[in-house]
Write a protein that holds these residues in place. Structure first.
Motif, mmCIF file in Angstrom:
data_model
loop_
_atom_site.group_PDB
_atom_site.id
_atom_site.type_symbol
_atom_site.label_atom_id
_atom_site.label_comp_id
_atom_site.label_asym_id
_atom_site.label_seq_id
_atom_site.Cartn_x
_atom_site.Cartn_y
_atom_site.Cartn_z
ATOM 1 N N VAL A 61 0.820 -1.220 0.000
ATOM 2 C CA VAL A 61 0.000 0.000 0.000
ATOM 3 C C VAL A 61 0.855 1.273 0.000
ATOM 4 O O VAL A 61 0.334 2.373 -0.150
ATOM 5 C CB VAL A 61 -0.993 0.037 1.191
ATOM 6 N N GLY A 62 2.169 1.128 0.153
ATOM 7 C CA GLY A 62 3.042 2.298 0.178
ATOM 8 C C GLY A 62 3.276 2.866 -1.212
ATOM 9 O O GLY A 62 3.232 2.138 -2.200
ATOM 10 N N ILE B 236 -2.532 -4.959 4.908
ATOM 11 C CA ILE B 236 -1.435 -5.026 3.941
ATOM 12 C C ILE B 236 -0.348 -4.024 4.327
ATOM 13 O O ILE B 236 -0.643 -2.870 4.639
ATOM 14 C CB ILE B 236 -1.959 -4.754 2.511
ATOM 15 N N SER B 237 0.892 -4.471 4.295
ATOM 16 C CA SER B 237 2.026 -3.614 4.643
ATOM 17 C C SER B 237 2.365 -2.658 3.497
ATOM 18 O O SER B 237 1.912 -2.840 2.365
ATOM 19 C CB SER B 237 3.260 -4.457 4.969
ATOM 20 N N ARG B 238 3.178 -1.653 3.807
ATOM 21 C CA ARG B 238 3.588 -0.680 2.782
ATOM 22 C C ARG B 238 4.274 -1.394 1.617
ATOM 23 O O ARG B 238 3.983 -1.145 0.456
ATOM 24 C CB ARG B 238 4.551 0.340 3.378
ATOM 25 N N THR C 62 -2.719 -14.467 -1.039
ATOM 26 C CA THR C 62 -3.454 -13.792 0.030
ATOM 27 C C THR C 62 -2.492 -12.948 0.861
ATOM 28 O O THR C 62 -1.473 -13.446 1.346
ATOM 29 C CB THR C 62 -4.177 -14.811 0.925
ATOM 30 N N LEU C 63 -2.827 -11.676 0.988
ATOM 31 C CA LEU C 63 -1.991 -10.746 1.735
ATOM 32 C C LEU C 63 -2.626 -10.454 3.087
ATOM 33 O O LEU C 63 -3.831 -10.173 3.173
ATOM 34 C CB LEU C 63 -1.808 -9.433 0.958
ATOM 35 N N GLY C 64 -1.834 -10.554 4.137
ATOM 36 C CA GLY C 64 -2.303 -10.225 5.482
ATOM 37 C C GLY C 64 -3.411 -11.136 5.968
ATOM 38 O O GLY C 64 -4.155 -10.789 6.871
ATOM 39 N N GLY C 65 -3.561 -12.299 5.337
ATOM 40 C CA GLY C 65 -4.554 -13.280 5.759
ATOM 41 C C GLY C 65 -5.967 -12.957 5.331
ATOM 42 O O GLY C 65 -6.902 -13.680 5.695
ATOM 43 N N ILE C 66 -6.163 -11.884 4.525
ATOM 44 C CA ILE C 66 -7.553 -11.486 4.253
ATOM 45 C C ILE C 66 -7.830 -11.027 2.818
ATOM 46 O O ILE C 66 -8.904 -11.318 2.284
ATOM 47 C CB ILE C 66 -8.002 -10.424 5.290
ATOM 48 N N ASP C 67 -6.878 -10.352 2.180
ATOM 49 C CA ASP C 67 -7.122 -9.855 0.814
ATOM 50 C C ASP C 67 -6.468 -10.784 -0.200
ATOM 51 O O ASP C 67 -5.252 -10.964 -0.190
ATOM 52 C CB ASP C 67 -6.577 -8.434 0.662
#
Ligand SMILES: [Zn+2]
Length: 200
Positions: A84-85, A103-105, A166-171
């Motif tokens: 997302v950064g 989601i991380s940067r 899957t990012l962050g367990g959800i998206d």
């Protein structure tokens, strides 16, 4: 791939000529009998594809958001840093779940490579990012999974066509490979051996 008549090839090690008979071709390899060489020459791979095929490719497949197919992102050849950064190569929106973004940067790294033996692209995924200056590895906060299996620390895996990331367990995103058309591939074939040597 085989030969049906006697063919001269160049030894992969000493570069001298070797006579290949159809029976050698069926075996898949031939021993070089030149003095001081003895190299085993593989006869199974007779060509590869020139990586020049990727130049000018507009994009190299895409990631489609599973919850909304109108949200998709084109991949480029080489390193794609996804997060997302604004410093990511693919900047994702901040998808919110109960007012939280998971989601991380710089969440994960998808490297698009050319496999010269198959003539197709490979998609290697790693959680987190390798920081270019320090050369250190920085994992994401909430992890990355492929087809619901979470990637381990620094693990690098090939994501198949249609694979779910899957990012962050959800998206979750579906990966669509780009495939070179067969007719185009044929024009980028580089022959290794079974071409009779025309240089001398
Ligand atoms: Zn040799």
């Amino acid at each position: 791939m085989g030969v049906f008549k006697n063919t001269l090839i160049q030894c992969q090690q000493c570069r001298r000529k070797i006579l290949v008979k159809p029976a050698d071709s069926e075996r898949g390899h031939i021993l070089c009998t030149h003095t001081g060489c003895g190299a085993v020459n593989s006869l199974s791979a007779s060509f590869y594809y020139d990586e020049a095929i990727v130049t000018g490719l507009p994009d190299c497949g895409q990631l489609t958001y599973l919850n909304n197919a109108s949200v998709w992102f084109a991949l480029r050849f080489g390193i794609n840093i996804i997060g997302v950064g604004s410093d990511s190569t693919i900047q994702l929106p901040r998808f919110l779940h109960n007012n939280q973004c998971y989601i991380s940067r710089q969440h994960c790294t998808l490297n698009v490579l050319f496999d010269k033996w198959t003539g197709q692209l490979r998609y290697q995924l790693q959680d987190g990012v390798v920081l270019p200056n320090a050369g250190t590895y920085q994992p994401s906060k909430n992890g990355t999974a492929v087809n619901q299996t979470k990637l381990r620390f620094t693990e690098l895996i090939d994501v198949p066509d249609g694979g779910l990331i899957t990012l962050g367990g959800i998206d979750t995103f579906r990966l669509s490979h780009y495939r070179f058309p067969t007719a185009l591939l044929d024009t980028y074939r580089v022959h290794l051996q079974f071409d009779p040597d025309q240089t001398e």
